[in-house]
Design an enzyme around this catalytic site. Structure first.
Site, PDB file in Angstrom:
ATOM      1  N   HIS A 272       2.040  -9.213   5.957  1.00 26.71           N
ATOM      2  CA  HIS A 272       3.262  -8.571   6.427  1.00 26.71           C
ATOM      3  C   HIS A 272       3.076  -7.978   7.820  1.00 26.71           C
ATOM      4  O   HIS A 272       1.956  -7.680   8.241  1.00 26.71           O
ATOM      5  CB  HIS A 272       3.699  -7.489   5.452  1.00 26.71           C
ATOM      6  CG  HIS A 272       4.217  -8.039   4.160  1.00 26.71           C
ATOM      7  ND1 HIS A 272       4.695  -7.239   3.159  1.00 26.71           N
ATOM      8  CD2 HIS A 272       4.337  -9.312   3.707  1.00 26.71           C
ATOM      9  CE1 HIS A 272       5.095  -7.986   2.144  1.00 26.71           C
ATOM     10  NE2 HIS A 272       4.877  -9.250   2.454  1.00 26.71           N
TER      11      HIS A 272
ATOM     12  N   GLU B 121       3.763  -5.035   8.985  1.00 27.95           N
ATOM     13  CA  GLU B 121       3.171  -3.693   8.988  1.00 27.95           C
ATOM     14  C   GLU B 121       1.647  -3.779   8.864  1.00 27.95           C
ATOM     15  O   GLU B 121       0.912  -3.076   9.564  1.00 27.95           O
ATOM     16  CB  GLU B 121       3.742  -2.858   7.837  1.00 27.95           C
ATOM     17  CG  GLU B 121       5.242  -2.685   7.888  1.00 27.95           C
ATOM     18  CD  GLU B 121       6.032  -3.774   7.151  1.00 27.95           C
ATOM     19  OE1 GLU B 121       7.218  -3.528   6.872  1.00 27.95           O
ATOM     20  OE2 GLU B 121       5.479  -4.859   6.853  1.00 27.95           O
TER      21      GLU B 121
ATOM     22  N   CYS C 100       7.309  -2.791   2.018  1.00 27.79           N
ATOM     23  CA  CYS C 100       7.084  -2.950   0.575  1.00 27.79           C
ATOM     24  C   CYS C 100       6.042  -1.942   0.102  1.00 27.79           C
ATOM     25  O   CYS C 100       5.441  -1.218   0.901  1.00 27.79           O
ATOM     26  CB  CYS C 100       6.615  -4.387   0.275  1.00 27.79           C
ATOM     27  SG  CYS C 100       4.926  -4.724   0.808  1.00 27.79           S
TER      28      CYS C 100
END
Length: 158
Positions: free
Chosen positions: A67, A69, A93
């Protein structure tokens, strides 16, 4: 948020491009990332992993993709990110929220949260709130109706 939006354009995901940018308390960029496949020493990594959401693990991108992030935290340019702010184009998430907490980031600014009641985002919210991390939805200033089109045009130059 603009840097996160531009970073998202680097993603090869045909459905969802996500970008993230970490800034220190002086608003200096210390990390940038986008969602993509693992790439250290894997040539043509985007072709070796699936971009689909099928149920079998060999064809489900969610089991392979890193992801935005996560990539921003990993690509933090050697900087200490304790007390920093993470800007992300999509609400993080639960897995990314664990990394956010462990890294010492103190504020998350997100652009959209399309599925707030989905388990991974509900758990994320609990994690971030319990860790006293400030969560803020980004409110664009002015008319940004043409921004996405301009960012898409810019992508062709990258």
């Amino acid at each position: 948020m603009g840097v996160a939006l531009i970073s998202a354009q680097r993603s090869k995901d045909p459905k969802t491009q996500v970008g993230a940018c970490i800034v220190n308390p002086k608003n200096r960029i210390v990390g940038v990332g986008y969602n993509g496949m693992p790439d250290i020493d894997i040539k043509h990594n985007d072709d070796k992993f699936p971009w689909d959401k099928q149920t079998h693990y060999t064809k489900n991108k969610h089991l392979y993709v890193c992801h935005a992030e996560m990539n921003a935290i990993v690509n933090k340019m050697g900087a200490d990110i304790q007390g920093c702010t993470l800007y992300t184009t999509k609400y993080p998430c639960n897995e990314c929220s664990k990394l956010i907490i462990q890294s010492g980031i103190k504020k998350v600014v997100f652009l959209e949260n399309k599925e707030p009641d989905r388990d991974i985002y509900a758990a994320s919210r609990i994690l971030l709130q319990t860790a006293n991390i400030v969560i803020k939805e980004h409110t664009p200033k002015g008319d940004l109706s043409g921004l996405y089109e301009e960012v898409t045009k810019l992508n062709t130059l990258l």
